[in-house]
Design a protein around this motif. Structure first.
Motif, PDB file in Angstrom:
ATOM      1  N   LEU A 236       0.834  -1.199   0.000  1.00 49.10           N
ATOM      2  CA  LEU A 236       0.000   0.000   0.000  1.00 49.10           C
ATOM      3  C   LEU A 236       0.870   1.250   0.000  1.00 49.10           C
ATOM      4  O   LEU A 236       0.905   2.027   0.950  1.00 49.10           O
ATOM      5  CB  LEU A 236      -0.954  -0.033   1.199  1.00 49.10           C
ATOM      6  CG  LEU A 236      -1.820  -1.309   1.285  1.00 49.10           C
ATOM      7  CD1 LEU A 236      -2.763  -1.230   2.480  1.00 49.10           C
ATOM      8  CD2 LEU A 236      -2.584  -1.547  -0.012  1.00 49.10           C
ATOM      9  N   ARG A 237       1.569   1.452  -1.124  1.00 45.42           N
ATOM     10  CA  ARG A 237       2.478   2.589  -1.272  1.00 45.42           C
ATOM     11  C   ARG A 237       2.549   2.968  -2.750  1.00 45.42           C
ATOM     12  O   ARG A 237       2.167   2.175  -3.624  1.00 45.42           O
ATOM     13  CB  ARG A 237       3.884   2.231  -0.766  1.00 45.42           C
ATOM     14  CG  ARG A 237       4.522   1.073  -1.539  1.00 45.42           C
ATOM     15  CD  ARG A 237       5.883   0.676  -0.975  1.00 45.42           C
ATOM     16  NE  ARG A 237       6.510  -0.385  -1.765  1.00 45.42           N
ATOM     17  CZ  ARG A 237       6.340  -1.680  -1.570  1.00 45.42           C
ATOM     18  NH1 ARG A 237       5.525  -2.091  -0.609  1.00 45.42           N
ATOM     19  NH2 ARG A 237       6.956  -2.570  -2.336  1.00 45.42           N
ATOM     20  N   VAL A 238       3.062   4.169  -3.012  1.00 43.00           N
ATOM     21  CA  VAL A 238       3.223   4.601  -4.406  1.00 43.00           C
ATOM     22  C   VAL A 238       4.681   4.587  -4.841  1.00 43.00           C
ATOM     23  O   VAL A 238       4.963   4.470  -6.035  1.00 43.00           O
ATOM     24  CB  VAL A 238       2.611   6.000  -4.635  1.00 43.00           C
ATOM     25  CG1 VAL A 238       1.122   5.994  -4.332  1.00 43.00           C
ATOM     26  CG2 VAL A 238       3.322   7.068  -3.822  1.00 43.00           C
ATOM     27  N   SER A 239       5.624   4.697  -3.899  1.00 45.95           N
ATOM     28  CA  SER A 239       7.038   4.631  -4.266  1.00 45.95           C
ATOM     29  C   SER A 239       7.527   3.194  -4.144  1.00 45.95           C
ATOM     30  O   SER A 239       7.009   2.413  -3.341  1.00 45.95           O
ATOM     31  CB  SER A 239       7.875   5.551  -3.366  1.00 45.95           C
ATOM     32  OG  SER A 239       7.752   5.179  -2.004  1.00 45.95           O
ATOM     33  N   ASP A 240       8.525   2.855  -4.944  1.00 48.86           N
ATOM     34  CA  ASP A 240       9.054   1.496  -5.012  1.00 48.86           C
ATOM     35  C   ASP A 240       7.935   0.465  -5.116  1.00 48.86           C
ATOM     36  O   ASP A 240       7.915  -0.538  -4.418  1.00 48.86           O
ATOM     37  CB  ASP A 240       9.954   1.171  -3.816  1.00 48.86           C
ATOM     38  CG  ASP A 240      10.816  -0.070  -4.094  1.00 48.86           C
ATOM     39  OD1 ASP A 240      11.196  -0.258  -5.263  1.00 48.86           O
ATOM     40  OD2 ASP A 240      11.070  -0.834  -3.159  1.00 48.86           O
ATOM     41  N   ASN A 241       7.012   0.752  -6.023  1.00 48.30           N
ATOM     42  CA  ASN A 241       5.904  -0.166  -6.284  1.00 48.30           C
ATOM     43  C   ASN A 241       5.967  -0.543  -7.767  1.00 48.30           C
ATOM     44  O   ASN A 241       5.419   0.151  -8.623  1.00 48.30           O
ATOM     45  CB  ASN A 241       4.561   0.488  -5.952  1.00 48.30           C
ATOM     46  CG  ASN A 241       3.422  -0.502  -5.961  1.00 48.30           C
ATOM     47  OD1 ASN A 241       3.373  -1.395  -6.798  1.00 48.30           O
ATOM     48  ND2 ASN A 241       2.493  -0.345  -5.029  1.00 48.30           N
ATOM     49  N   PRO A 242       6.669  -1.642  -8.105  1.00 41.93           N
ATOM     50  CA  PRO A 242       6.888  -1.955  -9.524  1.00 41.93           C
ATOM     51  C   PRO A 242       5.606  -2.207 -10.306  1.00 41.93           C
ATOM     52  O   PRO A 242       5.538  -1.878 -11.499  1.00 41.93           O
ATOM     53  CB  PRO A 242       7.785  -3.193  -9.487  1.00 41.93           C
ATOM     54  CG  PRO A 242       7.751  -3.686  -8.091  1.00 41.93           C
ATOM     55  CD  PRO A 242       7.402  -2.556  -7.212  1.00 41.93           C
TER      56      PRO A 242
ATOM     57  N   SER B 264      -4.723   2.648   6.535  1.00 42.84           N
ATOM     58  CA  SER B 264      -3.712   2.593   5.487  1.00 42.84           C
ATOM     59  C   SER B 264      -4.339   2.843   4.119  1.00 42.84           C
ATOM     60  O   SER B 264      -3.745   3.524   3.267  1.00 42.84           O
ATOM     61  CB  SER B 264      -3.014   1.230   5.506  1.00 42.84           C
ATOM     62  OG  SER B 264      -1.890   1.225   4.660  1.00 42.84           O
ATOM     63  N   LEU B 265      -5.536   2.310   3.899  1.00 43.49           N
ATOM     64  CA  LEU B 265      -6.220   2.564   2.632  1.00 43.49           C
ATOM     65  C   LEU B 265      -6.609   4.036   2.499  1.00 43.49           C
ATOM     66  O   LEU B 265      -6.560   4.602   1.396  1.00 43.49           O
ATOM     67  CB  LEU B 265      -7.453   1.669   2.518  1.00 43.49           C
ATOM     68  CG  LEU B 265      -7.173   0.180   2.297  1.00 43.49           C
ATOM     69  CD1 LEU B 265      -8.453  -0.622   2.392  1.00 43.49           C
ATOM     70  CD2 LEU B 265      -6.479  -0.062   0.959  1.00 43.49           C
TER      71      LEU B 265
ATOM     72  N   ALA C 257      -5.267   6.219  -0.584  1.00 39.40           N
ATOM     73  CA  ALA C 257      -6.191   6.917  -1.477  1.00 39.40           C
ATOM     74  C   ALA C 257      -5.782   8.374  -1.650  1.00 39.40           C
ATOM     75  O   ALA C 257      -5.848   8.932  -2.751  1.00 39.40           O
ATOM     76  CB  ALA C 257      -7.615   6.816  -0.943  1.00 39.40           C
ATOM     77  N   ASP C 258      -5.335   8.988  -0.566  1.00 40.72           N
ATOM     78  CA  ASP C 258      -4.886  10.378  -0.643  1.00 40.72           C
ATOM     79  C   ASP C 258      -3.630  10.504  -1.497  1.00 40.72           C
ATOM     80  O   ASP C 258      -3.515  11.428  -2.319  1.00 40.72           O
ATOM     81  CB  ASP C 258      -4.619  10.903   0.771  1.00 40.72           C
ATOM     82  CG  ASP C 258      -4.158  12.347   0.776  1.00 40.72           C
ATOM     83  OD1 ASP C 258      -4.974  13.231   0.453  1.00 40.72           O
ATOM     84  OD2 ASP C 258      -2.971  12.589   1.088  1.00 40.72           O
TER      85      ASP C 258
END
Length: 480
Positions: A12-18, A57-58, A62-63
């Motif tokens: 549940l992240r946007v960085s290092d998310n292949p 976390s969701l 989402a933000d």
């Protein structure tokens, strides 16, 4: 419209998310979906504490997605059915996800990949949650490792350095409207569940106030915690990590469990600290990364032995004479009312905050298994329900380690003495006083008397273990 689906789970992240990066780079319209799946065969439902964490976390995710121009879609139900419907709704051309390592999860992923490819979609999964893929780390004989130290040495000496973390996509291509594939309907927003309708938060009663006070959730909080650890706690880690009253541990485990931060980000941040630090930092960094290595080892075990949470790794323990069911003793342990101060302090810390210091976890687990002779699986399930970092691999592997039935296990005859452990690691009783208010004032205390004699119960445990002596240790073969 060239539409891709990114299916998020424990990432549940946007960085290092292949998976997210691949979707953003290969589509005009990216649909990011989280599926609450508690119905697919073999998928273990979340416990109460992890449901609470997941809700927040969701919200944080989402933000983050919205700030990049995207949107988080929420759906619930068996993931295979939900994703098939979503593919049809969006006329998607590709689906991406990051890999999981439990047996049921791998079977589910394989089924979805087969369906997608048979339907003409590109389906691709990525390594994002472990530093070393479990099938790549093998002994000289080509078998999975069952002892931690040679496993970790093999990882760091015989494998490539873990890849550098990936940047977050600069923008997420997203169309707020979709056109149904059939029926000639006009474009409309893609339907998403209301997060509140999932009822992940406790209400009757709401026991989460202590958790909310203790934790800040989300990707930003995870990186802030990592930086705080590197700057203020890492230099004390090796010498202070066993003292429950000291704040020197990283407290990253729930963030890693939900993938708010990746092990690659942790690895390379610690490597940077080593490069700019002195001998003290180096010593502490090596010790800390060995704990990250235990997480890797736990996933290695889960991959090869998917029933790790329910079946004794050492089959000798199938014949272990667990004591008769004792609901009163179990309830006393769960509530922190055993009359054994270090055990009770840990169990109350768990109830109040959703976590427990690792040293105390071992003591509390040993007391349940060996002093009370209660099956380790009962304790594993309780931790699964009450820990915010209840991890499918580490929780099971650690309970089996304490029980003596697991890989690289502590010998069963090692019974943690809670009194000696408290004297050694909490000599001023700061931790005990923090969680046992009545213990702090013994003259007016209503602190309970011990429910069991430590010496007698230890002897009883050793006598029970003696019944297994003479039977060769029998490690169950890994799954094919």
């Amino acid at each position: 419209m060239n539409t891709s689906i990114v299916w998020l789970r424990d990432d549940l992240r946007v960085s290092d998310n292949p998976a997210l990066l691949a979707g953003a780079e290969t589509s005009d319209n990216l649909v990011v979906v989280y599926v609450l799946d508690q119905e697919s065969p073999g998928i273990r439902p979340l416990g109460g504490a992890t449901k609470w964490w997941l809700h927040h976390s969701l919200e944080a995710l989402a933000d983050k997605l919205q700030r990049l121009g995207g949107r988080l879609i929420l759906r619930h139900g068996p993931a295979h059915d939900v994703l098939r419907e979503l593919i049809a709704e969006t006329s998607a051309h590709a689906i991406f996800w990051n890999r999981r390592y439990g047996g049921a999860e791998r079977e589910l992923d394989a089924t979805i990949k087969s369906f997608a490819r048979a339907s003409g979609l590109k389906a691709q999964s990525f390594q994002a949650s472990v530093l070393f893929e479990p099938w790549t780390v093998r002994t000289g004989g080509g078998t999975p490792y069952t002892v931690f130290t040679p496993f970790w040495k093999s990882c760091i000496n015989n494998h490539d350095i873990p890849r550098m973390p990936l940047d977050a996509p600069p923008v997420l291509p997203h169309s707020p409207l979709i056109t149904r594939a059939h029926g000639g309907q006009e474009a409309e927003p893609l339907a998403s569940d209301d997060l509140a309708s999932w009822h992940l938060l406790p209400t009757a009663p709401d026991w989460s106030a202590g958790l909310a006070h203790r934790w800040t959730i989300g990707e930003n909080a995870a990186h802030e915690r990592l930086e705080d650890f590197i700057d203020t706690r890492l230099p004390q880690y090796a010498d202070g990590r066993d003292a429950p009253a000291r704040l020197v541990t990283s407290e990253l485990s729930p963030h890693l469990r939900f993938g708010e931060i990746s092990p690659f980000q942790v690895w390379h941040r610690v490597e940077a600290a080593k490069a700019h630090g002195d001998a003290v930092v180096l010593k502490n960094a090596i010790k800390f990364m060995a704990e990250v290595g235990w997480r890797e080892f736990s996933y290695h075990l889960l991959y090869h032995w998917p029933d790790l949470a329910t079946v004794n790794f050492d089959s000798r323990f199938d014949a272990f004479p667990w004591g008769e069911a004792n609901p009163e003793a179990l309830a006393a342990w769960q509530q922190g009312r055993t009359g054994i101060p270090l055990v009770d302090a840990g169990m109350r810390e768990l109830w109040q905050s959703g976590t427990m210091h690792n040293r105390v976890r071992m003591v509390a687990a040993s007391f349940l298994i060996k002093n009370l002779l209660i099956d380790w699986r009962v304790g594993e399930q309780w931790f699964w329900d009450t820990l915010v970092d209840a991890d499918p691999a580490s929780n099971a592997a650690s309970w089996q380690w304490v029980a003596g039935s697991g890989a690289d296990a502590a010998p069963y005859f090692r019974v943690f003495n809670p009194v000696l452990q408290a004297d050694k690691f909490d000599p001023q009783h700061e931790y005990l006083h923090r969680y046992l208010g009545e213990y702090e004032h013994p003259l007016v205390s209503d602190y309970p008397l011990p429910i069991i004699d430590l010496v007698e119960s230890r002897n009883r445990a050793l006598a029970a273990f003696a019944q297994l002596q003479g039977i060769p240790r029998a490690i169950r073969p890994p799954s094919p």
